[in-house]
Motif scaffolding. Structure first.
Motif, short mmCIF file in Angstrom:
data_model
loop_
_atom_site.label_atom_id
_atom_site.label_comp_id
_atom_site.label_asym_id
_atom_site.label_seq_id
_atom_site.Cartn_x
_atom_site.Cartn_y
_atom_site.Cartn_z
N LEU A 191 -13.90 12.21 8.65
CA LEU A 191 -12.38 12.20 8.21
C LEU A 191 -11.98 11.00 7.59
N LYS A 192 -11.36 11.33 6.31
CA LYS A 192 -11.08 10.30 5.61
C LYS A 192 -9.69 9.60 5.45
N PRO A 193 -9.79 8.13 6.12
CA PRO A 193 -8.36 7.89 6.11
C PRO A 193 -7.67 7.28 4.83
N THR A 194 -6.60 6.87 4.70
CA THR A 194 -5.87 5.96 3.58
C THR A 194 -6.04 4.74 3.61
N ARG A 195 -5.70 4.04 2.71
CA ARG A 195 -5.77 2.61 2.58
C ARG A 195 -4.41 2.25 1.51
N ASN A 196 -3.92 1.16 1.82
CA ASN A 196 -3.13 0.82 0.76
C ASN A 196 -3.69 -0.48 0.05
N ALA A 197 -2.85 -1.04 -1.06
CA ALA A 197 -3.40 -1.88 -1.86
C ALA A 197 -3.79 -3.03 -1.30
N LEU A 198 -3.13 -3.59 -0.27
CA LEU A 198 -3.49 -4.88 0.42
C LEU A 198 -4.61 -4.67 1.28
N GLY A 199 -5.35 -3.64 1.45
CA GLY A 199 -6.47 -3.43 2.22
C GLY A 199 -6.27 -3.08 3.67
N HIS A 238 5.60 -0.30 3.01
CA HIS A 238 4.18 -0.21 3.73
C HIS A 238 3.10 0.13 2.85
N GLY A 239 3.41 0.48 1.54
CA GLY A 239 2.57 0.71 0.30
C GLY A 239 1.62 1.82 0.46
N PHE A 240 1.86 2.86 1.30
CA PHE A 240 1.04 4.13 1.52
C PHE A 240 1.70 5.15 0.58
N THR A 241 1.45 5.39 -0.49
CA THR A 241 1.69 6.34 -1.48
C THR A 241 1.93 7.86 -1.09
N HIS A 242 1.30 8.10 -0.25
CA HIS A 242 1.16 9.82 0.17
C HIS A 242 1.09 9.85 1.85
N ALA A 243 2.22 9.25 2.55
CA ALA A 243 2.24 8.94 3.95
C ALA A 243 2.87 10.31 4.27
N ASP A 244 2.50 10.80 5.39
CA ASP A 244 2.90 11.84 6.11
C ASP A 244 3.93 11.62 7.13
N ARG A 245 5.03 12.33 7.24
CA ARG A 245 6.21 12.14 8.19
C ARG A 245 5.91 12.07 9.48
N ASP A 246 6.31 11.39 10.11
CA ASP A 246 6.14 11.28 11.77
C ASP A 246 4.77 11.20 12.04
N HIS A 247 3.85 10.61 11.63
CA HIS A 247 2.35 10.67 11.73
C HIS A 247 1.85 9.52 12.13
N MET A 248 2.22 8.21 11.49
CA MET A 248 1.66 7.08 11.81
C MET A 248 2.82 5.96 12.21
N GLY A 253 -5.04 2.51 6.82
CA GLY A 253 -3.91 3.69 7.11
C GLY A 253 -4.91 4.45 8.13
N GLY A 254 -4.14 5.47 8.52
CA GLY A 254 -4.46 6.62 9.19
C GLY A 254 -5.26 7.87 8.55
N ILE A 255 -5.81 8.83 8.95
CA ILE A 255 -5.97 10.11 8.58
C ILE A 255 -5.22 10.95 8.24
N PRO A 256 -4.67 11.46 7.16
CA PRO A 256 -3.59 12.19 6.81
C PRO A 256 -3.71 13.56 7.57
N LYS A 257 -2.54 14.18 7.81
CA LYS A 257 -2.22 15.26 8.39
C LYS A 257 -3.38 16.52 8.10
N ARG A 258 -3.45 16.60 6.71
CA ARG A 258 -4.34 17.74 6.26
C ARG A 258 -5.71 17.70 6.73
N GLU A 259 -6.23 16.47 6.97
CA GLU A 259 -7.53 16.28 7.29
C GLU A 259 -7.78 16.92 8.82
#
Length: 710
Positions: A256-264, A469-479, A267-273
């Motif tokens: 299950l592949k999580p996200t990251r922001n540019a600062l390193g 927060h720098g997460f460009t594809h964040a899910d609502r009410d998830h993280m 992030g969490g695993i997106p809802k779609r995963e």
């Protein structure tokens, strides 16, 4: 509380003072009720309160009850005192005595009795049994060989060891043969009582105490939940103990592949995963995979991001879900964490939930203390076989008792206050950094958080809020960001990855703070993580603030590296002899800009290497000797024998059995960039698990031998 200008009250209290002193009590006389409440709040050794009922009555009792509902209260009355006590208020630990001469000895005896009952009430079962055993001082003819510390005192160096740790610590290190304590392996006696006590405390149906850290807890759960040949969903941000589980057990991982922001920041695993459609596609694309029987989710991430766990429980179509919550053992004890932990919510038909927690990380327990919590139906006997596979037959009882004591500390109003104070202290520190930033001339440190943090809450990572927060594809009410995980930002890079012309790499700040006795939990390129656990007090928080302001002052003065970072200077005096701090910062910052770190880091974690075999199969190749060592720059096209895990960020980049291909070249480019900084600047070498750094500065890795072509 002391006498108040009434002689018929003064003299009995003076007599009682003398009687209690003879009993071994220390008496303190606060100035007023507010002074008393502050004393209780900051002095947990207070074991009882004596006060005048006519002057303070129930209002004071209620305020004390909010601080510690178990604390004995002794109200002194006279024949004309009035009572207006409800049934609920009578549940308080409240006793009444009359002002009378020559009654002090009897009252002191009663207070001693109620104090002993108070201590008995707050002490959990296993810890109580261990204390009792040590006090009895039995002669044992079993292990351990130091025999309650006696053996240490027969040697000069052993005596030094004994004096350092103290008699009780060694007397409490007892053999599993001590029947009074029950069995950790068989879950009997006080050990069973302790596990039931912990389960009630943490909102679980069943809990287990583990004495070799959450690394072991993770393996225990995995060994039970994932049979050989099965397929398991695993968070790619997993702890390396889960990679070791995959190397030990013949199972097929699907990542299950999580996200990251540019600062390193992880992030969490997106809802779609988590959807059935996404999992079905991953199964179809993975050789020998079947529908997963188990899933492992890291909650929270290293950087303090928590999931809406209810969504995961409802959406993820697998029989069992394991939340690796090593970093958040406190989520059951503050309302801001509701719905964000593995044990929150009710059980679900057909599913079992596991939560592993490192008790020692952010609660008060010895290192290696860990817990497994379970909610749902499972086979206790089979689970215990997995438990015993990884648990020593000679457990360290002080570690076990510290797990139970950590749980006891969180019970009731005192426990809620502990966690609430931890959150409040973190919020206060965040506001202080903001204030200093506004007042500073030129640059100052920033904090990774949203604007306007007035109330205690876990801040949501929402779409549209990328600016903070720098997460460009964040899910609502998830993280959600945990407020006690404080990430300090240094100048040089924005949350979206825009590089400034000038910057201060965070590693310089970390080295500066370390020399002043402040240890950073995690250092990223331009961020520093600090954990505001229950053990952090105002003094420690102020020391950190002072360290940050001192760094700014020294940096702005452009001091020599030799004077500002003497430990770094000692790494290579010739290299750093005339270098100043701003020159060093500019050099590392420019190197990061040249390698385009934000892009490299995002790509390295976005495109996974190709899995040529499972981690288990790769390890079997390794133990049969089918491996060789190559330079890290020769990794492309070779199957890695080990996991390769750089610190930071502390999660695997390459798994055993995986191959970096041209499609995933960014993984190697990121590793090489980390290596390059250490090559150019002594003392900044990257710690890479799975790679060996030679004296010549080369990183070597182990790969499987290439099969000769026929």
């Amino acid at each position: 509380m002391g006498p108040h200008n009434a002689f018929y009250k003064d003299e009995p209290i003076r007599e009682l003072d003398l009687a209690l002193t003879r009993q071994g009590f220390k008496l303190i006389y606060p100035q007023d009720a507010n002074d008393l409440l502050k004393l209780i709040e900051h002095n947990p050794r207070i074991c009882g309160i004596i006060f005048d009922w006519d002057e303070y009555s129930l209002e004071l009792c209620s305020e004390i009850h909010l601080l510690n509902e178990y604390l004995p209260l002794y109200a002194f009355i006279n024949t004309h005192s009035s009572f207006d006590v409800s049934l609920n208020e009578m549940r308080m630990a409240l006793w009444f005595f009359e002002y009378a001469l020559d009654a002090a000895e009897e009252i002191a005896q009663r207070i001693r009795q109620y104090t002993d009952e108070y201590i008995d009430t707050i002490t959990p079962p296993l810890t109580k049994a261990l204390f009792t055993y040590v006090k009895e001082g039995k002669y044992t003819f079993c292990t351990p060989g130091h025999m309650a510390g006696t053996a240490f005192q027969k040697s000069p160096v052993g005596s030094l060891f004994y004096d350092f740790f103290g008699g009780n610590a060694l007397k409490a290190d007892v053999s599993i043969s001590v029947t009074e304590l029950g069995s950790l392996l068989d879950h009997t006696g006080p050990h069973l009582e302790a596990e039931e006590y912990i389960a009630r405390t943490f909102g679980a149906e069943q809990s287990y105490m583990v004495t070799n850290g959450t690394s072991t807890s993770n393996k225990i759960v995995g060994m039970y939940a994932a049979p050989a040949g099965s397929t398991v969903l695993i968070d790619r941000n997993c702890h390396k103990s889960l990679t070791h589980l995959l190397m030990m057990s013949n199972i097929v991982p699907i990542w299950l592949k999580p996200t990251r922001n540019a600062l390193g920041i992880l992030g969490g695993i997106p809802k779609r995963e988590f959807t059935r459609e996404s999992i079905a596609l991953k199964v179809a694309q993975t050789e020998n995979a079947s529908w997963p029987v188990h899933a492992v989710i890291t909650n929270s991430t290293y950087d303090g991001l928590l999931y809406n766990t209810q969504y995961i429980k409802e959406t993820l179509d697998v029989p069992s879900i394991h939340f690796d919550s090593a970093w958040v053992p406190y989520t059951n004890f503050h309302p801001i964490y509701q719905g964000k932990s593995g044990m929150s919510g009710d059980r679900m038909p057909g599913k079992v939930f596991y939560e592993t927690q490192s008790t020692h990380k952010l609660l008060a327990a010895f290192s290696q203390a860990s817990m497994i919590h379970i909610k749902g139906d499972y086979d206790e006997q089979t689970f215990n076989e997995a438990y015993m596979m990884h648990t020593t037959t000679s457990p360290n009882y002080p570690i076990v008792a510290s797990i139970e004591t950590a749980a006891a500390m969180l019970r009731g109003n005192p426990g809620r206050r502990l966690i609430n104070r931890s959150v409040e202290r973190a919020l206060h520190f965040r506001r202080e950094v903001q204030r200093l930033r506004e007042e500073s001339e030129g640059w100052f440190f920033d904090i990774w958080q949203p604007d306007g943090i007035d109330e205690a809450e876990c801040w949501p990572i929402q779409p549209g809020d990328e600016a903070w927060h720098g997460f460009t594809h964040a899910d609502r009410d998830h993280m959600y960001l945990d407020p006690i995980k404080v990430t300090i930002l240094t100048p040089g890079m924005s949350e979206l990855g825009d590089m400034a012309a000038e910057g201060i790499p965070a590693a310089l700040v970390a080295k500066f703070l370390d020399q002043r006795g402040v240890v950073v939990e995690k250092t990223g390129p331009y961020n520093l993580l600090f954990l505001f656990s229950i053990g952090i007090d105002k003094t420690k928080a102020m020391s950190l603030l002072r360290g940050l302001t001192e760094f700014k002052r020294a940096f702005d003065l452009n001091l020599r590296v030799k004077n500002m970072l003497p430990d770094l200077y000692a790494e290579d005096p010739d290299f750093y002899r005339n270098m100043r701090i701003q020159t060093l910062a500019a050099g590392i910052h420019n190197m990061i800009r040249q390698h385009d770190l934000p892009r490299l880091m995002l790509q390295a974690f976005d495109t996974l290497p190709e899995m040529k075999m499972t981690p288990h199969q790769a390890f079997q190749q390794q133990v049969t000797g089918n491996v060789e060592t190559v330079s890290i720059d020769q990794l492309i096209g070779r199957v890695s024998a080990n996991m390769i895990l750089p610190y930071p960020p502390g999660v695997p980049l390459v798994m055993p059995g995986e191959m970096i291909t041209e499609a995933s070249r960014a993984v190697l480019d990121f590793l090489l960039m980390l290596c390059t900084i250490g090559e150019h600047y002594p003392g900044f070498e990257t710690d890479i698990h799975g790679a060996t750094l030679t004296e010549e500065g080369r990183y070597l890795v182990r790969v499987l031998k290439e099969q000769p072509s026929i």
